[in-house]
Scaffold this motif. Structure first.
Motif, PDB file in Angstrom:
ATOM      1  N   SER A 212      -5.221  -2.677   2.378  1.00  0.00           N
ATOM      2  CA  SER A 212      -5.379  -1.280   2.783  1.00  0.00           C
ATOM      3  C   SER A 212      -4.154  -0.728   3.486  1.00  0.00           C
ATOM      4  O   SER A 212      -3.972   0.492   3.554  1.00  0.00           O
ATOM      5  CB  SER A 212      -6.604  -1.128   3.685  1.00  0.00           C
ATOM      6  N   LEU A 213      -3.333  -1.609   4.009  1.00  0.00           N
ATOM      7  CA  LEU A 213      -2.149  -1.173   4.762  1.00  0.00           C
ATOM      8  C   LEU A 213      -0.911  -1.047   3.873  1.00  0.00           C
ATOM      9  O   LEU A 213       0.106  -0.506   4.299  1.00  0.00           O
ATOM     10  CB  LEU A 213      -1.865  -2.157   5.900  1.00  0.00           C
ATOM     11  N   LYS A 214      -1.005  -1.553   2.648  1.00  0.00           N
ATOM     12  CA  LYS A 214       0.148  -1.542   1.758  1.00  0.00           C
ATOM     13  C   LYS A 214       0.209  -0.228   0.976  1.00  0.00           C
ATOM     14  O   LYS A 214      -0.773   0.154   0.346  1.00  0.00           O
ATOM     15  CB  LYS A 214       0.069  -2.700   0.769  1.00  0.00           C
ATOM     16  N   PRO A 215       1.333   0.440   0.980  1.00  0.00           N
ATOM     17  CA  PRO A 215       1.465   1.639   0.131  1.00  0.00           C
ATOM     18  C   PRO A 215       1.621   1.228  -1.322  1.00  0.00           C
ATOM     19  O   PRO A 215       2.130   0.138  -1.619  1.00  0.00           O
ATOM     20  CB  PRO A 215       2.742   2.297   0.655  1.00  0.00           C
ATOM     21  N   LEU A 216       1.162   2.074  -2.216  1.00  0.00           N
ATOM     22  CA  LEU A 216       1.363   1.816  -3.638  1.00  0.00           C
ATOM     23  C   LEU A 216       2.668   2.478  -4.076  1.00  0.00           C
ATOM     24  O   LEU A 216       2.818   3.699  -3.951  1.00  0.00           O
ATOM     25  CB  LEU A 216       0.193   2.361  -4.461  1.00  0.00           C
TER      26      LEU A 216
ATOM     27  N   ASP B  98      -9.954   4.875   1.815  1.00  0.00           N
ATOM     28  CA  ASP B  98      -9.065   5.886   2.394  1.00  0.00           C
ATOM     29  C   ASP B  98      -9.840   7.189   2.550  1.00  0.00           C
ATOM     30  O   ASP B  98     -10.402   7.714   1.580  1.00  0.00           O
ATOM     31  CB  ASP B  98      -7.838   6.108   1.495  1.00  0.00           C
ATOM     32  N   ARG B  99      -9.838   7.722   3.764  1.00  0.00           N
ATOM     33  CA  ARG B  99     -10.614   8.925   4.052  1.00  0.00           C
ATOM     34  C   ARG B  99      -9.708  10.068   4.490  1.00  0.00           C
ATOM     35  O   ARG B  99      -8.622   9.858   5.051  1.00  0.00           O
ATOM     36  CB  ARG B  99     -11.630   8.639   5.183  1.00  0.00           C
TER      37      ARG B  99
ATOM     38  N   GLN C 159      -2.949  11.011   9.851  1.00  0.00           N
ATOM     39  CA  GLN C 159      -1.837  10.161  10.262  1.00  0.00           C
ATOM     40  C   GLN C 159      -1.737   8.911   9.395  1.00  0.00           C
ATOM     41  O   GLN C 159      -0.638   8.460   9.057  1.00  0.00           O
ATOM     42  CB  GLN C 159      -1.980   9.761  11.734  1.00  0.00           C
ATOM     43  N   ARG C 160      -2.886   8.369   9.025  1.00  0.00           N
ATOM     44  CA  ARG C 160      -2.897   7.183   8.162  1.00  0.00           C
ATOM     45  C   ARG C 160      -2.253   7.504   6.810  1.00  0.00           C
ATOM     46  O   ARG C 160      -1.451   6.716   6.288  1.00  0.00           O
ATOM     47  CB  ARG C 160      -4.338   6.707   7.966  1.00  0.00           C
TER      48      ARG C 160
END
Length: 452
Positions: free
Chosen positions: A217-221, A253-254, A268-269
């Motif tokens: 969940s913390l990794k950007p695509l 992701d919300r 911010q996320r």
């Protein structure tokens, strides 16, 4: 005797000295001649095209100038019809993959309990989309729902669990990536998220939006353009999960509405992920928004406020949405392009007048232009939009409603024309510049490329 001998010795030494001098002079002259020959050959070679096939050249390591000759800049114009800069990335996006039972039953195999991928074959459903995907660089789908395990059981509205062969067809038609942060992401809980993740991963499709692990969940695509033009970062978020609560907030992701205690942290996320994507080399970043107010032809208050707030951060190059099952306007706000609603890519028929827009969609190709690896050089230089239908001549199939009729009429000439005009009016309702936002006529585009 000794005197005569001495003179003879002197003459002998003098003669030898003359011989040595002559030899030295000859060697020097030869060296000079050879040097002049090499110089002349080098000058001659410099003045001719040595790269032509069949041209003979003499290697001269003493005059190697390769280090000082500038190399030509590689250009990556991609698959779209024009590129106004050194590099371009054309991203194709469309709306929800929304499967109900009456849709998937039309593509069932001999045994819908088969676990080998033959339970359903959705390739014909997607087939007409292929030429549009091939005219783009990166194609992104949106999985509205989780998938079942191979062989079922399956379920439709209101708690979805659709055949996983949908992912196989998405791979086969050419999708590179899919987002899956939607209001139905939690329909099957953690197991549903894991099944969708594993199915897409097995099909080689990149993904973001819901996650098996907090680490994921913390990794950007970040997606490399297959045509070499650069890297695309992709972020997603949904306003709702239909009143349900995930086990962990990181699982989906919300982008919750203003007034929700999580709103600011959600924004911010998303921004943090965009920034991480750029740190990992993304030249451009897109974000997919999933809304829940359905069957409208305007952007609702959440869509406008959320998209504008995200645009104001400067973290995103384009913002696009789905979830309303309807085509919605395109807007440029504060330098950022926003496509509010792409409708459905594929779905079953809705039959009431209020829900007929469910049967329509928009496929958009967003072209980014700039210089690979150079920050601040990138911009959206064109958006091509295509109205689509969920049927072709009475059968479920993705169908382009275009003036060039690449596969013929979708419904009828009259209905196609009416829907095409309605979607056009909606697209430009918020003042989109028609020099940038243009209807996509692929036949005309292909003819122009062939002429060039």
């Amino acid at each position: 005797m000794s005197h005569i001998s001495g003179q003879g010795q002197h003459r002998s030494m003098s003669s030898n000295g003359n011989h040595i001098a002559l030899i030295v002079a000859f060697v020097v002259a030869l060296a000079v001649a050879l040097g002049l020959g090499v110089w002349f050959a080098a000058m001659h070679n410099d003045s001719t095209d040595v790269s032509r096939p069949g041209t003979s050249t003499v290697a001269d390591t003493s005059l190697d100038k390769s280090g000082s000759v500038p190399q030509p800049v590689a250009e990556h114009h991609g698959n779209s019809p024009d590129c106004p800069d050194t590099d371009c990335i054309a991203m194709l996006v469309n709306g929800d993959l929304l499967f109900h039972e009456s849709l998937w039953n039309g593509f069932r195999g001999a045994n819908t309990s088969a676990t080998d991928g033959t339970a359903f074959n959705f390739d014909p459903l997607f087939e007409p989309m292929k030429q549009y995907i091939q005219a783009s660089d990166i194609a992104v789908c949106n999985f509205e729902t989780p998938v079942a395990q191979r062989g079922g059981p399956y379920s439709a509205y209101p708690i979805f669990n659709i055949p996983p062969e949908v992912a196989d067809a998405a791979r086969n038609v050419g999708y590179n990536a899919c987002t899956h942060a939607t209001n139905h992401s939690w329909d099957q809980g953690s197991d549903g998220i894991a099944r969708l993740w594993d199915t897409l991963e097995a099909d080689g499709i990149a993904q973001t939006g819901s996650y098996k692990t907090e680490e994921d969940s913390l990794k950007p695509l970040v997606i490399d353009s297959p045509t070499g033009g650069g890297k695309l970062g992709l972020v997603a978020g949904t306003v709702s999960i239909n009143g349900m609560t995930a086990d962990h907030d990181w699982q989906i992701d919300r982008l919750r509405e203003q007034g929700d205690p999580h709103h600011d942290s959600d924004i911010q996320r998303a921004v943090d992920k965009a920034n991480k994507a750029r740190e990992q080399g993304a030249d451009v970043v897109a974000i997919a928004l999933h809304s829940v107010q359905e069957y409208i032809d305007y952007a609702d208050s959440w869509q406008v406020s959320e998209a504008h707030e995200l645009a104001d951060t400067g973290a995103f190059d384009v913002i696009y949405g789905a979830g309303c099952h309807c085509a919605q306007p395109i807007e440029q706000y504060n330098g950022t392009w926003i496509i509010y609603g792409l409708g459905n890519a594929v779905t079953e028929n809705a039959i009431t007048p209020e829900t007929m827009v469910n049967n329509q969609g928009v496929t958009a190709r967003v072209q980014f232009a700039g210089k690979k690896g150079v920050k601040e050089s990138w911009r959206v230089n064109r958006i091509d939009w295509l109205p689509t239908a969920n049927q072709h001549q009475g059968n479920y199939q993705w169908c382009p409603i275009s003036s060039d009729h690449p596969i013929g009429t979708c419904w009828t000439e009259v209905k196609d024309a009416q829907v095409r005009q309605r979607i056009s009016d909606v697209i430009y309702a918020m003042g989109a510049d028609q020099n940038v936002v243009k209807e996509w006529n692929i036949t005309q585009e292909q003819a122009q490329q062939t002429a060039q």
